[in-house]
Motif scaffolding. Structure first.
Motif, mmCIF file in Angstrom:
data_model
loop_
_atom_site.group_PDB
_atom_site.id
_atom_site.type_symbol
_atom_site.label_atom_id
_atom_site.label_comp_id
_atom_site.label_asym_id
_atom_site.label_seq_id
_atom_site.Cartn_x
_atom_site.Cartn_y
_atom_site.Cartn_z
ATOM 1 N N ARG A 298 8.256 -4.686 12.038
ATOM 2 C CA ARG A 298 7.031 -3.858 12.091
ATOM 3 C C ARG A 298 7.185 -2.599 11.258
ATOM 4 N NH1 ARG A 298 5.601 -3.983 18.026
ATOM 5 N NH2 ARG A 298 4.684 -6.030 18.257
ATOM 6 N N LEU A 299 8.361 -1.981 11.356
ATOM 7 C CA LEU A 299 8.582 -0.730 10.613
ATOM 8 C C LEU A 299 8.546 -0.995 9.112
ATOM 9 C CD1 LEU A 299 11.397 0.697 12.887
ATOM 10 C CD2 LEU A 299 9.183 1.801 12.466
ATOM 11 N N LEU A 300 9.150 -2.102 8.688
ATOM 12 C CA LEU A 300 9.139 -2.405 7.251
ATOM 13 C C LEU A 300 7.716 -2.666 6.776
ATOM 14 C CD1 LEU A 300 12.365 -4.602 6.908
ATOM 15 C CD2 LEU A 300 11.978 -2.318 5.955
ATOM 16 N N GLN A 301 6.945 -3.374 7.607
ATOM 17 C CA GLN A 301 5.533 -3.625 7.230
ATOM 18 C C GLN A 301 4.781 -2.305 7.096
ATOM 19 O OE1 GLN A 301 4.695 -6.263 10.458
ATOM 20 N NE2 GLN A 301 3.962 -7.857 9.082
ATOM 21 N N THR A 302 5.073 -1.369 7.986
ATOM 22 C CA THR A 302 4.371 -0.077 7.967
ATOM 23 C C THR A 302 4.815 0.781 6.794
ATOM 24 O OG1 THR A 302 4.318 -0.145 10.363
ATOM 25 C CG2 THR A 302 3.896 2.001 9.355
ATOM 26 N N TYR A 303 6.136 0.898 6.640
ATOM 27 C CA TYR A 303 6.647 1.888 5.679
ATOM 28 C C TYR A 303 6.751 1.356 4.253
ATOM 29 C CZ TYR A 303 7.501 5.249 9.352
ATOM 30 O OH TYR A 303 7.326 6.148 10.371
ATOM 31 N N LEU A 304 6.754 0.024 4.101
ATOM 32 C CA LEU A 304 6.786 -0.532 2.737
ATOM 33 C C LEU A 304 5.524 -1.342 2.469
ATOM 34 C CD1 LEU A 304 10.457 -1.689 2.043
ATOM 35 C CD2 LEU A 304 9.392 0.481 1.542
ATOM 36 N N ALA A 305 4.407 -0.919 3.077
ATOM 37 C CA ALA A 305 3.163 -1.689 2.960
ATOM 38 C C ALA A 305 2.725 -1.826 1.510
ATOM 39 C CB ALA A 305 2.074 -1.019 3.774
ATOM 40 N N ASP A 306 2.964 -0.786 0.703
ATOM 41 C CA ASP A 306 2.409 -0.786 -0.652
ATOM 42 C C ASP A 306 3.452 -1.134 -1.729
ATOM 43 O OD1 ASP A 306 3.940 1.379 -0.207
ATOM 44 O OD2 ASP A 306 2.586 2.852 -1.121
ATOM 45 N N ALA A 307 4.627 -1.511 -1.315
ATOM 46 C CA ALA A 307 5.672 -1.784 -2.323
ATOM 47 C C ALA A 307 5.331 -3.058 -3.092
ATOM 48 C CB ALA A 307 7.024 -1.922 -1.642
ATOM 49 N N ASP A 308 5.478 -3.016 -4.418
ATOM 50 C CA ASP A 308 5.182 -4.208 -5.225
ATOM 51 C C ASP A 308 6.328 -5.210 -5.099
ATOM 52 O OD1 ASP A 308 2.961 -2.877 -5.991
ATOM 53 O OD2 ASP A 308 3.886 -2.041 -7.796
ATOM 54 N N ALA A 309 7.516 -4.737 -5.500
ATOM 55 C CA ALA A 309 8.691 -5.604 -5.376
ATOM 56 C C ALA A 309 9.552 -4.973 -4.303
ATOM 57 C CB ALA A 309 9.428 -5.631 -6.695
ATOM 58 N N ARG A 310 9.840 -5.728 -3.274
ATOM 59 C CA ARG A 310 10.551 -5.129 -2.147
ATOM 60 C C ARG A 310 12.037 -5.381 -2.260
ATOM 61 N NH1 ARG A 310 5.390 -7.122 0.492
ATOM 62 N NH2 ARG A 310 4.427 -5.190 1.163
ATOM 63 N N HIS A 311 12.772 -4.317 -2.350
ATOM 64 C CA HIS A 311 14.225 -4.436 -2.366
ATOM 65 C C HIS A 311 14.788 -3.604 -1.227
ATOM 66 C CE1 HIS A 311 18.393 -3.529 -4.104
ATOM 67 N NE2 HIS A 311 18.395 -4.738 -3.582
ATOM 68 N N ILE A 312 15.602 -4.260 -0.412
ATOM 69 C CA ILE A 312 16.165 -3.609 0.777
ATOM 70 C C ILE A 312 17.679 -3.664 0.699
ATOM 71 C CG2 ILE A 312 16.450 -3.892 3.285
ATOM 72 C CD1 ILE A 312 13.758 -5.127 3.374
#
Ligand SMILES: C[S@@+](CC[C@H](N)C(=O)[O-])C[C@H]1O[C@@H](n2cnc3c(N)ncnc32)[C@H](O)[C@@H]1O
Length: 231
Positions: free
Chosen positions: A42-56
């Motif tokens: 849930r936190l990743l969905q909230t805080y990286l909602a607008d990221a184009d390419a997601r790198h964690i």
């Protein structure tokens, strides 16, 4: 309750040792009970909602099952995500490589000490640094340095930790009741004593002006810390 950091058995046992393997299985169960994968997703969905390419980057990633449980919850939304799983031990479950691929995730195991690994990456090398049951293992000075390095590396940092209060402390002594092995019982009790309360992680954050910080209890047993760089 004073914060006390003591060595944990899982950090020194060879990853293929039977008691270490059992403890990592116990951790999967405990993470599910504490709802950590669900909370992190849930936190990743909230805080990286607008990221184009997601790198964690996940620090102290262990056998990789924590992040895999998170990835399963993000199924269909995060295809193409990339993750670096950093752990000082080569503990990644080899079966997970294919399972991550099936979800459209590209993962890379990095066997390295977390601070040393962060130090050799470029600034802002990733979208998010996450960790689960990891920061509590460090004394204040080493922790402050780790936080400084995460702030340099990402625009979002999320950590889920044990909460240092009476309920987790009591339950941490009763892990045998739910079938956890000796390593988990030993480390669980120690982890709660080294856990966090109040705004202890925020107080160590290197830059209070340019970051939004959230630090609070989550669920019955856990402590959440989120740092997001202001736009
Ligand atoms: C309590 S386990 C948690 C594992 C995983 N995050 C999970 O939830 O299942 C902590 C992990 O941190 C790793 N670890 C401890 N100190 C470390 C360090 N300085 N650098 C990298 N990994 C470390 C250990 O090897 C272990 O796998």
């Amino acid at each position: 309750m004073e914060r006390i950091v003591l060595p944990e058995l899982l950090d020194v046992l060879p990853p293929q040792d039977q008691s270490a393997l059992r403890s990592r299985r116990d951790l999967r169960r405990l993470n599910a009970w504490m709802r950590h994968p669900r909370i992190m997703a849930r936190l990743l969905q909230t805080y990286l909602a607008d990221a184009d390419a997601r790198h964690i980057v996940e620090l102290g990633a262990g056998d990789g099952h924590f992040l895999f449980s998170v990835a399963k919850r993000l199924r269909g939304q995060w295809s193409g995500a990339k993750a670096s799983l950093v752990d000082q031990l080569n503990a990644l479950d080899p079966q997970l490589a294919g399972a991550f691929k099936h979800l459209g995730w590209e993962v890379r195991a990095e066997v390295a000490e977390a601070s040393a690994w962060l130090r050799q990456t470029s600034p802002m090398a990733t979208d998010a640094v996450i960790s689960n049951l990891f920061f509590h293992q460090f004394e204040t000075e080493a922790l402050a340095e780790m936080l400084r390095l995460t702030a340099r590396s990402a625009r979002v940092v999320i950590a889920l930790e044990p909460r240092r209060t009476w309920l987790p402390r009591i339950c941490g002594r009763l892990l045998w009741v739910i079938g956890c092995g000796p390593v988990t019982c030993h480390d669980g009790h120690i982890s709660v004593r080294a856990g966090f309360a109040g705004r202890e992680l925020s107080a160590l954050w290197p830059d209070q002006q340019n970051w939004e910080l959230v630090e609070r209890p989550v669920g019955l047993f856990s402590h959440l810390f989120v740092a997001r760089r202001k736009e």
